[in-house]
Design a protein around this motif. Sequence first.
Motif, PDB file in Angstrom:
ATOM      1  N   GLU A  28       0.834  -1.207   0.000  1.00 24.48           N
ATOM      2  CA  GLU A  28       0.000   0.000   0.000  1.00 24.48           C
ATOM      3  C   GLU A  28       0.866   1.252   0.000  1.00 24.48           C
ATOM      4  N   ILE A  29       1.905   1.268   0.800  1.00 26.47           N
ATOM      5  CA  ILE A  29       2.805   2.428   0.845  1.00 26.47           C
ATOM      6  C   ILE A  29       3.460   2.648  -0.517  1.00 26.47           C
ATOM      7  N   LEU A  30       3.921   1.558  -1.140  1.00 23.84           N
ATOM      8  CA  LEU A  30       4.562   1.692  -2.451  1.00 23.84           C
ATOM      9  C   LEU A  30       3.589   2.194  -3.508  1.00 23.84           C
ATOM     10  N   ILE A  31       2.358   1.729  -3.464  1.00 18.53           N
ATOM     11  CA  ILE A  31       1.364   2.194  -4.437  1.00 18.53           C
ATOM     12  C   ILE A  31       1.016   3.655  -4.188  1.00 18.53           C
ATOM     13  N   SER A  32       0.761   4.007  -2.945  1.00 16.40           N
ATOM     14  CA  SER A  32       0.367   5.392  -2.652  1.00 16.40           C
ATOM     15  C   SER A  32       1.501   6.374  -2.934  1.00 16.40           C
ATOM     16  N   SER A  33       2.744   5.956  -2.715  1.00 16.44           N
ATOM     17  CA  SER A  33       3.869   6.864  -2.957  1.00 16.44           C
ATOM     18  C   SER A  33       4.248   6.943  -4.438  1.00 16.44           C
ATOM     19  N   ASN A  34       3.699   6.068  -5.251  1.00 14.43           N
ATOM     20  CA  ASN A  34       3.938   6.086  -6.694  1.00 14.43           C
ATOM     21  C   ASN A  34       2.647   6.375  -7.453  1.00 14.43           C
ATOM     22  N   SER A  35       1.790   7.164  -6.858  1.00 13.95           N
ATOM     23  CA  SER A  35       0.448   7.370  -7.409  1.00 13.95           C
ATOM     24  C   SER A  35       0.431   8.167  -8.714  1.00 13.95           C
ATOM     25  N   LEU A  36       1.571   8.676  -9.142  1.00 15.44           N
ATOM     26  CA  LEU A  36       1.617   9.365 -10.426  1.00 15.44           C
ATOM     27  C   LEU A  36       1.941   8.408 -11.563  1.00 15.44           C
ATOM     28  N   LYS A  37       2.294   7.174 -11.225  1.00 16.81           N
ATOM     29  CA  LYS A  37       2.622   6.168 -12.232  1.00 16.81           C
ATOM     30  C   LYS A  37       1.377   5.363 -12.593  1.00 16.81           C
ATOM     31  N   SER A  38       1.475   4.631 -13.686  1.00 14.43           N
ATOM     32  CA  SER A  38       0.373   3.751 -14.068  1.00 14.43           C
ATOM     33  C   SER A  38       0.459   2.458 -13.262  1.00 14.43           C
ATOM     34  N   ALA A  39      -0.625   1.711 -13.272  1.00 14.27           N
ATOM     35  CA  ALA A  39      -0.656   0.436 -12.551  1.00 14.27           C
ATOM     36  C   ALA A  39       0.403  -0.523 -13.084  1.00 14.27           C
ATOM     37  N   SER A  40       0.601  -0.548 -14.394  1.00 20.68           N
ATOM     38  CA  SER A  40       1.600  -1.454 -14.964  1.00 20.68           C
ATOM     39  C   SER A  40       3.015  -1.042 -14.566  1.00 20.68           C
ATOM     40  N   GLU A  41       3.265   0.248 -14.435  1.00 21.74           N
ATOM     41  CA  GLU A  41       4.586   0.712 -13.972  1.00 21.74           C
ATOM     42  C   GLU A  41       4.825   0.300 -12.521  1.00 21.74           C
ATOM     43  N   ILE A  42       3.777   0.359 -11.718  1.00 21.29           N
ATOM     44  CA  ILE A  42       3.901  -0.059 -10.319  1.00 21.29           C
ATOM     45  C   ILE A  42       4.138  -1.566 -10.246  1.00 21.29           C
ATOM     46  N   LEU A  43       3.442  -2.324 -11.093  1.00 20.97           N
ATOM     47  CA  LEU A  43       3.675  -3.767 -11.137  1.00 20.97           C
ATOM     48  C   LEU A  43       5.109  -4.077 -11.550  1.00 20.97           C
ATOM     49  N   ASP A  44       5.648  -3.328 -12.499  1.00 20.32           N
ATOM     50  CA  ASP A  44       7.049  -3.516 -12.905  1.00 20.32           C
ATOM     51  C   ASP A  44       7.988  -3.262 -11.733  1.00 20.32           C
ATOM     52  N   LEU A  45       7.692  -2.260 -10.939  1.00 25.28           N
ATOM     53  CA  LEU A  45       8.484  -1.976  -9.743  1.00 25.28           C
ATOM     54  C   LEU A  45       8.430  -3.155  -8.774  1.00 25.28           C
ATOM     55  N   PHE A  46       7.235  -3.692  -8.545  1.00 30.19           N
ATOM     56  CA  PHE A  46       7.087  -4.850  -7.661  1.00 30.19           C
ATOM     57  C   PHE A  46       7.866  -6.047  -8.192  1.00 30.19           C
ATOM     58  N   LYS A  47       7.801  -6.269  -9.505  1.00 32.98           N
ATOM     59  CA  LYS A  47       8.517  -7.399 -10.102  1.00 32.98           C
ATOM     60  C   LYS A  47      10.027  -7.259  -9.908  1.00 32.98           C
ATOM     61  N   LYS A  48      10.530  -6.039  -9.991  1.00 34.31           N
ATOM     62  CA  LYS A  48      11.963  -5.807  -9.739  1.00 34.31           C
ATOM     63  C   LYS A  48      12.304  -6.152  -8.290  1.00 34.31           C
ATOM     64  N   LEU A  49      11.422  -5.807  -7.377  1.00 30.44           N
ATOM     65  CA  LEU A  49      11.658  -6.124  -5.968  1.00 30.44           C
ATOM     66  C   LEU A  49      11.643  -7.634  -5.733  1.00 30.44           C
ATOM     67  N   VAL A  50      10.797  -8.344  -6.460  1.00 27.65           N
ATOM     68  CA  VAL A  50      10.766  -9.804  -6.371  1.00 27.65           C
ATOM     69  C   VAL A  50      12.056 -10.381  -6.945  1.00 27.65           C
ATOM     70  N   ASN A  51      12.465  -9.889  -8.105  1.00 27.57           N
ATOM     71  CA  ASN A  51      13.686 -10.387  -8.746  1.00 27.57           C
ATOM     72  C   ASN A  51      14.926 -10.165  -7.879  1.00 27.57           C
ATOM     73  N   LYS A  52      14.920  -9.067  -7.119  1.00 26.12           N
ATOM     74  CA  LYS A  52      16.050  -8.781  -6.229  1.00 26.12           C
ATOM     75  C   LYS A  52      15.904  -9.462  -4.874  1.00 26.12           C
ATOM     76  N   LYS A  53      14.839 -10.270  -4.732  1.00 23.98           N
ATOM     77  CA  LYS A  53      14.576 -11.066  -3.521  1.00 23.98           C
ATOM     78  C   LYS A  53      14.196 -10.217  -2.298  1.00 23.98           C
ATOM     79  N   TYR A  54      13.694  -8.996  -2.529  1.00 24.73           N
ATOM     80  CA  TYR A  54      13.204  -8.183  -1.422  1.00 24.73           C
ATOM     81  C   TYR A  54      11.792  -8.603  -1.027  1.00 24.73           C
ATOM     82  N   ILE A  55      11.073  -9.150  -1.994  1.00 23.97           N
ATOM     83  CA  ILE A  55       9.714  -9.639  -1.771  1.00 23.97           C
ATOM     84  C   ILE A  55       9.663 -11.072  -2.288  1.00 23.97           C
TER      85      ILE A  55
END
Length: 93
Positions: A28-55
């Motif tokens: 929720e914090i990541l989505i709210s703090s990136n509220s100027l981006k599109s949903a797909s851009e936010i998903l790309d950010l999440f995927k990067k966090l998964v790839n780096k093993k943060y999530i």
Amino acid sequence: MYHQQSLKELSNLNIATNKKDEYNKIFEILISSNSLKSASEILDLFKKLVNKKYIEKEIFNDFLESGDFLFYIKKYLQHSQIDITDIKNHILS
């Protein structure tokens, strides 16, 4: 013996629930703090966090499949920013 096993299973369920709740707060914090981006851009950010093993991948997939992602993007993004038509296409294998 059965009672001990039930308590252990319940304890594991509580840990999993608490972990999911903690991750949902982070999502929720990541989505709210990136509220100027599109949903797909936010998903790309999440995927990067998964790839780096943060999530953990399982936590991320559960977040998408549970409907929580859709709930938060509707809460924080404008309708025009929601550019995802099928969330299943974003589940990681």
